[in-house]
Motif scaffolding. Sequence first.
Motif, PDB file in Angstrom:
ATOM      1  N   ASN A  12      15.737 -12.467  28.963  1.00 11.22           N
ATOM      2  CA  ASN A  12      14.454 -12.053  29.506  1.00 11.22           C
ATOM      3  C   ASN A  12      14.704 -10.953  30.528  1.00 11.22           C
ATOM      4  O   ASN A  12      15.651 -11.034  31.310  1.00 11.22           O
ATOM      5  CB  ASN A  12      13.746 -13.228  30.188  1.00 11.22           C
ATOM      6  CG  ASN A  12      13.341 -14.288  29.194  1.00 11.22           C
ATOM      7  OD1 ASN A  12      12.763 -13.996  28.161  1.00 11.22           O
ATOM      8  ND2 ASN A  12      13.667 -15.535  29.498  1.00 11.22           N
ATOM      9  N   GLN A  14      12.755  -8.535  33.467  1.00 15.46           N
ATOM     10  CA  GLN A  14      11.581  -8.241  34.290  1.00 15.46           C
ATOM     11  C   GLN A  14      11.934  -7.078  35.207  1.00 15.46           C
ATOM     12  O   GLN A  14      13.053  -7.006  35.719  1.00 15.46           O
ATOM     13  CB  GLN A  14      11.185  -9.443  35.137  1.00 15.46           C
ATOM     14  CG  GLN A  14      10.749 -10.646  34.346  1.00 15.46           C
ATOM     15  CD  GLN A  14      10.418 -11.815  35.259  1.00 15.46           C
ATOM     16  OE1 GLN A  14      10.216 -11.657  36.454  1.00 15.46           O
ATOM     17  NE2 GLN A  14      10.355 -12.998  34.692  1.00 15.46           N
ATOM     18  N   ILE A  15      10.976  -6.189  35.397  1.00 12.94           N
ATOM     19  CA  ILE A  15      11.178  -5.042  36.283  1.00 12.94           C
ATOM     20  C   ILE A  15       9.942  -4.924  37.163  1.00 12.94           C
ATOM     21  O   ILE A  15       8.817  -4.962  36.670  1.00 12.94           O
ATOM     22  CB  ILE A  15      11.378  -3.739  35.484  1.00 12.94           C
ATOM     23  CG1 ILE A  15      12.561  -3.874  34.531  1.00 12.94           C
ATOM     24  CG2 ILE A  15      11.563  -2.558  36.433  1.00 12.94           C
ATOM     25  CD1 ILE A  15      12.705  -2.729  33.550  1.00 12.94           C
ATOM     26  N   GLY A  16      10.178  -4.765  38.466  1.00 12.40           N
ATOM     27  CA  GLY A  16       9.037  -4.617  39.359  1.00 12.40           C
ATOM     28  C   GLY A  16       9.474  -4.294  40.770  1.00 12.40           C
ATOM     29  O   GLY A  16      10.656  -4.351  41.105  1.00 12.40           O
ATOM     30  N   GLU A  33      20.959 -16.009  35.974  1.00 14.13           N
ATOM     31  CA  GLU A  33      19.982 -15.065  36.500  1.00 14.13           C
ATOM     32  C   GLU A  33      20.706 -13.943  37.237  1.00 14.13           C
ATOM     33  O   GLU A  33      21.575 -14.212  38.073  1.00 14.13           O
ATOM     34  CB  GLU A  33      19.016 -15.768  37.444  1.00 14.13           C
ATOM     35  CG  GLU A  33      18.181 -16.828  36.753  1.00 14.13           C
ATOM     36  CD  GLU A  33      17.267 -17.563  37.702  1.00 14.13           C
ATOM     37  OE1 GLU A  33      17.461 -17.467  38.935  1.00 14.13           O
ATOM     38  OE2 GLU A  33      16.353 -18.243  37.217  1.00 14.13           O
TER      39      GLU A  33
END
Length: 61
Positions: A12, A14-16, A33
């Motif tokens: 998975n 995620q970018i933010g 992670e």
Amino acid sequence: MGINTEKDVEANLQIGPTDLGMVRIFIEANGVEIPMDFEPEEAQEIAEEILAAAKAAKATK
């Protein structure tokens, strides 16, 4: 393992933005992670590299 070695691993991504003004790329795979924080300028450089790689990949088809 190199960039052209295929692996059957699900991950998975995620970018933010963070609340500290960084850009975080967060990867989770097989229970591991990996948070990676970048200054906005570094994140822009990474984005440019991804776009250049996408362009090169399209040219090989």
